[in-house]
Design a protein around this motif. Structure first.
Motif, PDB file in Angstrom:
ATOM      1  N   ASN A 149      57.747  14.675  64.491  1.00  0.00           N
ATOM      2  CA  ASN A 149      56.465  13.492  64.688  1.00  0.00           C
ATOM      3  C   ASN A 149      55.404  13.743  65.477  1.00  0.00           C
ATOM      4  O   ASN A 149      54.497  13.841  65.764  1.00  0.00           O
ATOM      5  N   LEU A 150      56.050  14.908  67.220  1.00  0.00           N
ATOM      6  CA  LEU A 150      54.619  15.214  67.481  1.00  0.00           C
ATOM      7  C   LEU A 150      54.559  15.737  67.223  1.00  0.00           C
ATOM      8  O   LEU A 150      52.946  16.337  67.535  1.00  0.00           O
ATOM      9  N   VAL A 151      54.986  17.261  66.712  1.00  0.00           N
ATOM     10  CA  VAL A 151      53.829  18.008  65.696  1.00  0.00           C
ATOM     11  C   VAL A 151      52.376  17.402  65.307  1.00  0.00           C
ATOM     12  O   VAL A 151      51.107  18.054  65.690  1.00  0.00           O
ATOM     13  N   PRO A 152      51.963  16.636  64.332  1.00  0.00           N
ATOM     14  CA  PRO A 152      51.050  16.559  64.098  1.00  0.00           C
ATOM     15  C   PRO A 152      50.474  15.174  64.965  1.00  0.00           C
ATOM     16  O   PRO A 152      48.999  15.726  65.370  1.00  0.00           O
ATOM     17  N   VAL A 153      50.745  14.548  66.497  1.00  0.00           N
ATOM     18  CA  VAL A 153      50.207  14.235  67.295  1.00  0.00           C
ATOM     19  C   VAL A 153      49.462  15.006  68.058  1.00  0.00           C
ATOM     20  O   VAL A 153      47.973  15.149  68.591  1.00  0.00           O
ATOM     21  N   LEU A 154      49.578  17.040  68.332  1.00  0.00           N
ATOM     22  CA  LEU A 154      49.290  17.304  69.662  1.00  0.00           C
ATOM     23  C   LEU A 154      48.165  18.206  68.893  1.00  0.00           C
ATOM     24  O   LEU A 154      47.233  18.268  68.892  1.00  0.00           O
ATOM     25  N   GLY A 155      48.021  18.111  67.121  1.00  0.00           N
ATOM     26  CA  GLY A 155      47.207  19.112  66.600  1.00  0.00           C
ATOM     27  C   GLY A 155      46.337  17.834  66.365  1.00  0.00           C
ATOM     28  O   GLY A 155      44.828  18.507  65.914  1.00  0.00           O
ATOM     29  N   ALA A 156      46.606  16.731  65.423  1.00  0.00           N
ATOM     30  CA  ALA A 156      45.084  15.811  66.149  1.00  0.00           C
ATOM     31  C   ALA A 156      44.781  15.941  67.621  1.00  0.00           C
ATOM     32  O   ALA A 156      43.126  15.325  66.798  1.00  0.00           O
TER      33      ALA A 156
ATOM     34  N   MET B  48      42.864  12.692  67.193  1.00  0.00           N
ATOM     35  CA  MET B  48      43.239  11.462  67.168  1.00  0.00           C
ATOM     36  C   MET B  48      42.433  10.171  67.032  1.00  0.00           C
ATOM     37  O   MET B  48      42.895   8.990  66.938  1.00  0.00           O
ATOM     38  N   ILE B  49      40.948   9.988  68.186  1.00  0.00           N
ATOM     39  CA  ILE B  49      40.724   8.490  67.596  1.00  0.00           C
ATOM     40  C   ILE B  49      39.803   8.810  66.624  1.00  0.00           C
ATOM     41  O   ILE B  49      38.516  10.076  66.767  1.00  0.00           O
ATOM     42  N   VAL B  50      38.945   8.388  65.840  1.00  0.00           N
ATOM     43  CA  VAL B  50      37.589   8.607  64.771  1.00  0.00           C
ATOM     44  C   VAL B  50      37.192   7.168  65.511  1.00  0.00           C
ATOM     45  O   VAL B  50      37.226   6.736  64.475  1.00  0.00           O
ATOM     46  N   ASP B  51      35.668   7.433  65.203  1.00  0.00           N
ATOM     47  CA  ASP B  51      34.431   6.468  65.246  1.00  0.00           C
ATOM     48  C   ASP B  51      35.952   5.357  66.373  1.00  0.00           C
ATOM     49  O   ASP B  51      35.332   4.348  66.317  1.00  0.00           O
ATOM     50  N   GLY B  52      35.794   5.726  67.539  1.00  0.00           N
ATOM     51  CA  GLY B  52      36.294   4.892  68.817  1.00  0.00           C
ATOM     52  C   GLY B  52      37.480   4.297  68.770  1.00  0.00           C
ATOM     53  O   GLY B  52      37.862   3.514  68.966  1.00  0.00           O
ATOM     54  N   ARG B  53      38.174   4.549  67.451  1.00  0.00           N
ATOM     55  CA  ARG B  53      39.921   4.066  66.928  1.00  0.00           C
ATOM     56  C   ARG B  53      40.628   5.202  66.527  1.00  0.00           C
ATOM     57  O   ARG B  53      40.286   6.450  66.446  1.00  0.00           O
ATOM     58  N   PHE B  54      42.237   4.739  66.973  1.00  0.00           N
ATOM     59  CA  PHE B  54      42.994   5.515  66.918  1.00  0.00           C
ATOM     60  C   PHE B  54      43.187   5.641  64.827  1.00  0.00           C
ATOM     61  O   PHE B  54      43.161   4.571  64.736  1.00  0.00           O
ATOM     62  N   SER B  55      43.410   6.976  65.137  1.00  0.00           N
ATOM     63  CA  SER B  55      43.388   6.826  63.311  1.00  0.00           C
ATOM     64  C   SER B  55      44.608   7.267  62.586  1.00  0.00           C
ATOM     65  O   SER B  55      45.709   6.902  63.379  1.00  0.00           O
ATOM     66  N   THR B  56      44.888   7.756  61.644  1.00  0.00           N
ATOM     67  CA  THR B  56      46.366   7.915  61.179  1.00  0.00           C
ATOM     68  C   THR B  56      47.220   8.490  61.915  1.00  0.00           C
ATOM     69  O   THR B  56      48.626   7.961  62.231  1.00  0.00           O
TER      70      THR B  56
END
Length: 176
Positions: free
Chosen positions: A123-130, A136-144
């Motif tokens: 689960n950490l891999v996509p977090v680091l990639g994003a 990770m943050i799109v339009d000022g909001r945390f995303s998927t």
């Protein structure tokens, strides 16, 4: 509605369920999918489920109040509910670990630790990639990818509690 996003989430859930079945067969010493519990464990696990249910209810009531007060959070709306689900799962796991009923009679605790580590890394891999790609943050909001971060946090909390419980149990065993 974003069909690709919801379809991806649904596929992730199906993959996760299949993975859980496989993992339970690996974790249990007798390679059965179902973990076996004695009567004491079943009673305490019932209490854990009750606490988990109330934790989710209180969380959702709090979020309803925040919504009525027009308080917004910098996360996508679906993440608000996902956080509530994982909050309840964390309460369930934490209470079960602390009371010694997380593992069944046929469970291999060492394999649990390895699985928790693998799931945390997975689960950490996509977090680091994003984070690296700025998604990770799109339009000022945390995303998927924030969902994966919440899972990583949950895994860290439960792993930390497992380690603390093992240390305390070992010290209690030395005193006897």
């Amino acid at each position: 509605m974003n069909l690709f996003k919801s379809g991806g989430f649904a596929m992730g859930l199906v993959f996760g369920l299949v993975l859980v079945v496989i993992l339970f067969k690996l974790i249990n010493k007798d390679h059965k999918m179902l973990t076996e519990y004695d009567e004491r464990q079943k009673a305490i696990r019932g209490r854990a489920y009750m606490y988990s249910f109330y934790a989710i209810v209180f969380y959702e009531v709090f979020m309803v109040l925040m919504d009525m007060a027009e308080v917004t959070f910098p996360v996508e709306d679906y993440l608000i509910h996902f956080i509530g689900i994982l909050f309840g799962c964390t309460v369930l796991g934490a209470y079960s670990i602390w009371t010694g009923v997380y593992w069944g009679l046929n469970s291999d605790r060492k394999k649990y630790a390895v699985i928790f580590l693998i799931l945390g890394i997975f689960n950490l891999v996509p977090v680091l990639g994003a984070y690296k790609s700025g998604e990770m943050i799109v339009d000022g909001r945390f995303s998927t990818p924030f969902m994966n971060l919440i899972v990583v946090i949950m895994m860290l909390v439960l792993s930390g509690e497992m380690i603390l419980k093992l240390i305390l149990d070992a010290r209690a065993g030395e005193e006897d």
